[in-house]
Design an enzyme around this catalytic site. Structure first.
Site, PDB file in Angstrom:
ATOM      1  N   GLU A 530      25.848  43.404  43.219  1.00 36.51           N
ATOM      2  CA  GLU A 530      26.821  42.609  43.977  1.00 36.51           C
ATOM      3  C   GLU A 530      26.157  42.295  45.288  1.00 36.51           C
ATOM      4  O   GLU A 530      26.251  43.038  46.255  1.00 36.51           O
ATOM      5  CB  GLU A 530      28.135  43.381  44.150  1.00 36.51           C
ATOM      6  CG  GLU A 530      29.273  42.492  44.628  1.00 36.51           C
ATOM      7  CD  GLU A 530      29.170  42.148  46.097  1.00 36.51           C
ATOM      8  OE1 GLU A 530      28.522  41.117  46.423  1.00 36.51           O
ATOM      9  OE2 GLU A 530      29.731  42.884  46.916  1.00 36.51           O
ATOM     10  N   GLU A 539      23.404  35.621  50.527  1.00 35.23           N
ATOM     11  CA  GLU A 539      22.937  36.959  50.931  1.00 35.23           C
ATOM     12  C   GLU A 539      21.699  37.348  50.120  1.00 35.23           C
ATOM     13  O   GLU A 539      21.362  38.509  49.975  1.00 35.23           O
ATOM     14  CB  GLU A 539      24.078  37.978  50.801  1.00 35.23           C
ATOM     15  CG  GLU A 539      25.162  37.736  51.847  1.00 35.23           C
ATOM     16  CD  GLU A 539      26.305  38.735  51.837  1.00 35.23           C
ATOM     17  OE1 GLU A 539      26.199  39.758  51.126  1.00 35.23           O
ATOM     18  OE2 GLU A 539      27.313  38.475  52.509  1.00 35.23           O
TER      19      GLU A 539
HETATM   20  C1  LIG Z   1      27.199  43.576  49.428  1.00 39.11           C
HETATM   21  S1  LIG Z   1      26.647  45.217  49.410  1.00 39.11           S
HETATM   22  C2  LIG Z   1      27.408  45.825  47.949  1.00 39.11           C
HETATM   23  C3  LIG Z   1      27.439  47.298  47.904  1.00 39.11           C
HETATM   24  C4  LIG Z   1      28.185  47.899  46.712  1.00 39.11           C
HETATM   25  N1  LIG Z   1      27.573  47.507  45.475  1.00 39.11           N
HETATM   26  C5  LIG Z   1      29.629  47.509  46.756  1.00 39.11           C
HETATM   27  O1  LIG Z   1      30.046  46.715  45.919  1.00 39.11           O
HETATM   28  O2  LIG Z   1      30.340  48.009  47.618  1.00 39.11           O
HETATM   29  C6  LIG Z   1      24.981  44.997  48.937  1.00 39.11           C
HETATM   30  C7  LIG Z   1      24.191  46.267  48.970  1.00 39.11           C
HETATM   31  O3  LIG Z   1      22.902  45.972  48.481  1.00 39.11           O
HETATM   32  C8  LIG Z   1      21.942  46.643  49.265  1.00 39.11           C
HETATM   33  N2  LIG Z   1      20.707  45.875  49.118  1.00 39.11           N
HETATM   34  C9  LIG Z   1      20.498  44.597  49.502  1.00 39.11           C
HETATM   35  N3  LIG Z   1      19.263  44.217  49.179  1.00 39.11           N
HETATM   36  C10 LIG Z   1      18.684  45.276  48.576  1.00 39.11           C
HETATM   37  C11 LIG Z   1      17.402  45.506  48.027  1.00 39.11           C
HETATM   38  N4  LIG Z   1      16.465  44.544  48.037  1.00 39.11           N
HETATM   39  N5  LIG Z   1      17.140  46.684  47.474  1.00 39.11           N
HETATM   40  C12 LIG Z   1      18.079  47.671  47.461  1.00 39.11           C
HETATM   41  N6  LIG Z   1      19.297  47.524  47.993  1.00 39.11           N
HETATM   42  C13 LIG Z   1      19.589  46.349  48.521  1.00 39.11           C
HETATM   43  C14 LIG Z   1      22.532  46.655  50.640  1.00 39.11           C
HETATM   44  O4  LIG Z   1      21.996  47.667  51.449  1.00 39.11           O
HETATM   45  C15 LIG Z   1      23.992  46.888  50.311  1.00 39.11           C
HETATM   46  O5  LIG Z   1      24.265  48.251  50.257  1.00 39.11           O
END
Ligand SMILES: C[S@@+](CC[C@H](N)C(=O)[O-])C[C@H]1O[C@@H](n2cnc3c(N)ncnc32)[C@H](O)[C@@H]1O
Length: 728
Positions: A530, A539
């Site tokens: 997500e 994003e």
């Molecule tokens: C929009 S949040 C969603 C978090 C969770 N899945 C939720 O639904 O509450 C996106 C998450 O992806 C992580 N994230 C973004 N890019 C990433 C990457 N390249 N590798 C690992 N984590 C990543 C961010 O740190 C964040 O915790």
């Protein structure tokens, strides 16, 4: 006293009385407050007659009489918070009559200066008497805005065009004007547009609409065209109230609907009271037509009173005060029963996000905070939808595997711990939706090498999608092992706690790091993420998933499977002027996430571009779309930019959407996104808005550029990502 306790209608809970007669201001204010109203609109000048500009005095000559009542009649607190001054309506700065022009200039300056002296927050001005021929009036308003920096100017305009149409009585006995659409010269919105352009879109130049005259039926009166404008008040002739057959003083259905819109937009209502004239009908006991009468749950009637001719100067007598009070009670009734205003905000905290510009999140570049995750996690609909999609993906994973093994579709026997309501046969379209949040379900522990399916949640945050995946596995009876991949060390700490507290041991493996660098020993069957923003890909979901995609086995499933962005032209004085307040060049080249309220979408949203996962590699994540919007409606409008939305297919027909027409009910994780323009542009009636939007990428960043090509060309916004980009 507020019309009601609702929190969703903003300032609309305060109603006022607008006096259109020579009156005793002290007594009038007292009457107004005693009848429930919160403010009084009163003439600034003592007399409504034209006032000749003072001539230079000769020594010894007596000064001219005062043009306004003494400020000592009321306290300064009353003048500033309970009284709104109204400028004389004879003033005509664009008259061909030089003497009238001169008198008008002097009188306007005198009255505005007097309102400033009284520390009034707002001052009501008459409509431009000559419509679009109002250059001098526009200049005077601009001058007043510069010289009275603490005062707002509310220009009164009729909702329906006033000039020369054949009038007829409407159902409420008020006047209605012919249905023909007005020419630009007769269109009050055009007058307003000229004035606000002349005043450089000042936030202190506002509209007060007089809705006493409505367009003739069948045209539906509506404030919709004014939704994106700086509309602050609605004036309504108190004489338009009629007794229904129960003796309640009510308004026609059409006026009720207009007031409902005013309440929803947070616009204050003021009743125009012309001495006792407006109450004269209260001698009548005729019932108004059924269609215009209120239901029996309306407030108890006040005693209908017969009136003699009003006293002069106008002080309301007892019966007239009762008539006024009955009207306030009816307004209060309408206010309390009006449908919810806006997108279902339930707390003052949520209301605080209305029309509030926020920078879009950058979850890749930045580490999100605990409260941001907490906000995400409050959206049960999002996670139950994901759970449903993951369950369908698991079922299809096993079906495909069984098909491959047997060469035909084989039924799969679910183990006894599986949820019997979930079918493991092919999707018949009747799979039960997961709309009800249950306590988390846990499947039996399963090491990766023993799993029927490996699920990876990439960008796991604090783990809600991990819980959804386990629950989906439990529901389907598929033996899974889940990998939770997260690069934010603070969120990983939460995952570690959940691992020991929530029974994840043996079921979930944690991977701290960037998903693009993760190299698991066994490829995964279902890749869940997500990483979606309000515009879908903003994003960097495409770039992150491209980097992670190598972990997915051939034929594996991504959840989400696809997402598309949507765009529509927008009229919104509030958001554009707020963006302007940021001062720098970036202000109009940055998209803002915002829960929109005082904004009008000028044409239905159109699809911009789409991303599909897994994507053919190497992926090209640049996009360009040219869109053409037909804007038809009640007349010309002004465009302040574009609103963006997205929708996504998670998997197997489970969708999430923030596009208004298809919005997922009850989901509130994402607000729309606003792409401003440097300069608001005029959109003629029945015309087309054309815009081209690019998604551009480079090694280190992704950004959007946008260009309006019709009806007037704009600059290219955000060239090379100079003002706004998302860091890779
Ligand atoms: C929009 S949040 C969603 C978090 C969770 N899945 C939720 O639904 O509450 C996106 C998450 O992806 C992580 N994230 C973004 N890019 C990433 C990457 N390249 N590798 C690992 N984590 C990543 C961010 O740190 C964040 O915790």
């Amino acid at each position: 006293m507020p019309l009601g306790q609702r929190i969703d209608c903003g300032e609309a809970k305060y109603a006022g009385v607008s006096l259109h007669c020579e009156a005793d201001i002290v007594q009038s204010l007292q009457d107004c407050l005693e009848c429930g109203f919160d403010f009084l609109v009163a003439p600034l000048a003592s007399s409504p007659e034209r006032r000749p500009a003072p001539v230079p005095q000769t020594p010894g000559q007596a000064p001219p009489p005062p043009f306004a009542p003494s400020d000592m009649l009321l306290s300064s607190a009353q003048w500033s918070s309970q009284v709104v001054g109204r400028v004389s309506s004879w003033i005509d700065l664009d008259s061909p009559d030089l003497a009238l022009r001169r008198d008008s200039e002097v009188a306007l300056a005198q009255e505005l200066a007097w309102a400033g002296h009284l520390s009034q927050q707002a001052c009501i001005l008459p409509p431009p008497p000559r419509g679009l021929r109002c250059a001098r009036y526009a200049r005077a308003l601009n001058h007043a805005l510069m010289t009275q920096p603490n005062m707002a100017l509310w220009v009164t305009l009729p909702l329906a065009p006033p000039a020369g149409e054949e009038e007829k009585e409407d159902e409420a006995g008020g006047s209605a004007v012919a249905v023909d659409p007005p020419s630009a010269a007769d269109d009050p919105w055009e007058w307003w547009h000229l004035l606000r352009c002349a005043c450089d879109h000042s936030t202190r130049l506002c509209v007060a609409l007089d809705v006493s005259r409505l367009p003739a039926e069948p045209a539906e009166p509506s404030l919709e065209r004014w939704r994106g404008e700086n509309l602050r008040a609605v004036f309504l002739d108190a004489a338009l109230f009629k007794p229904n057959r129960h003796g309640h003083w009510v308004l026609s259905k059409r006026l009720q609907s207009v007031l409902g819109e005013a309440f929803a937009y947070g616009v204050q209502v003021a009743l125009t009271v012309d001495g006792g004239r407006c109450f004269k009908n209260e001698t009548s006991r005729e019932a108004v037509p059924e269609e215009s009468s209120s239901s029996s749950s309306a407030p108890a009637p006040s005693r209908p009173v017969a009136f003699a001719s009003p006293p002069s100067p106008q002080v309301l007598d007892l019966g007239q005060r009762e008539g006024l009070k009955a009207r306030w009670e009816y307004l209060s009734y309408l206010f309390r029963k009006a449908p919810p205003a806006g997108a279902g905000e339930t707390s003052a905290g949520e209301l605080g996000y209305r029309d509030y510009l926020q920078s879009p999140l950058q979850p890749l570049q930045d580490n999100l905070e605990s409260q941001t995750y907490e906000t995400f996690e409050a959206d049960a609909i999002k996670y139950t939808s994901y759970e449903e999609a993951i369950a369908r993906a698991l079922r299809d994973t096993l079906l495909t595997r069984a098909r491959n093994a047997d060469g035909e579709q084989a039924p799969i026997t679910p183990p006894e711990y599986a949820d019997p309501s979930f079918s493991l046969t092919a999707d018949d379209g009747n799979a039960p939706p997961c709309h009800v949040r249950r306590p988390p379900l846990l499947p039996p522990p399963c090491a990766p090498e023993d799993a029927e399916a490996i699920v990876a949640v990439v960008g796991a945050g604090r783990g809600p999608l991990v819980a959804a995946a386990l629950s989906a596995a439990s529901k389907t009876g598929v033996r899974v092992h889940v990998f939770a991949v997260e690069k934010n060390p603070n969120a990983v700490l939460t995952l570690q706690h959940r691992h020991s507290l929530d029974g994840w041991a043996g079921r979930v493996s944690l991977v701290a790091g960037d998903m693009r660098d993760w190299k698991p020993r066994r490829q995964v069957d279902v890749l869940v993420s997500e990483l979606l923003g309000s515009f879908g890909d903003n994003e960097l979901s495409p770039e992150c998933l491209d980097g992670a995609q190598s972990v997915l086995r051939e034929g594996g499933i991504c959840v989400p499977q696809s997402y598309a962005s949507f765009l529509a032209p927008l009229s919104t004085h509030k958001l554009w002027t707020d963006a302007r307040g940021f001062k720098e060049v970036e202000r109009f080249e940055t998209p803002y996430v915002v829960r929109m309220h005082r904004a009008r979408v000028l044409a239905p949203p159109q699809r911009v571009h789409e991303f599909v996962h897994p994507a053919p590699q190497p992926a090209d994540n640049e996009r360009c779309a040219s869109l053409s919007f037909s804007v038809d409606g009640q007349g010309a409008s002004v465009c302040h930019g574009f609103v963006g939305y997205f929708d996504t297919e998670l998997y197997g027909g489970v969708r999430l959407s923030i596009v208004p027409e298809t919005h997922t009910p009850g989901m509130n994780s994402w607000f729309p996104i606003y792409f401003p323009v440097h300069a608001p542009f005029y959109v003629p009636k029945d015309s087309t808005i054309e815009v081209t939007i690019w998604r551009k990428t480079s090694r280190h960043k992704v950004w959007y550029e946008w260009l309006v090509t019709s009806p007037v060309p704009s600059v290219i916004h955000n060239p090379r990502g100079r003002s706004y980009y998302v860091g890779l």
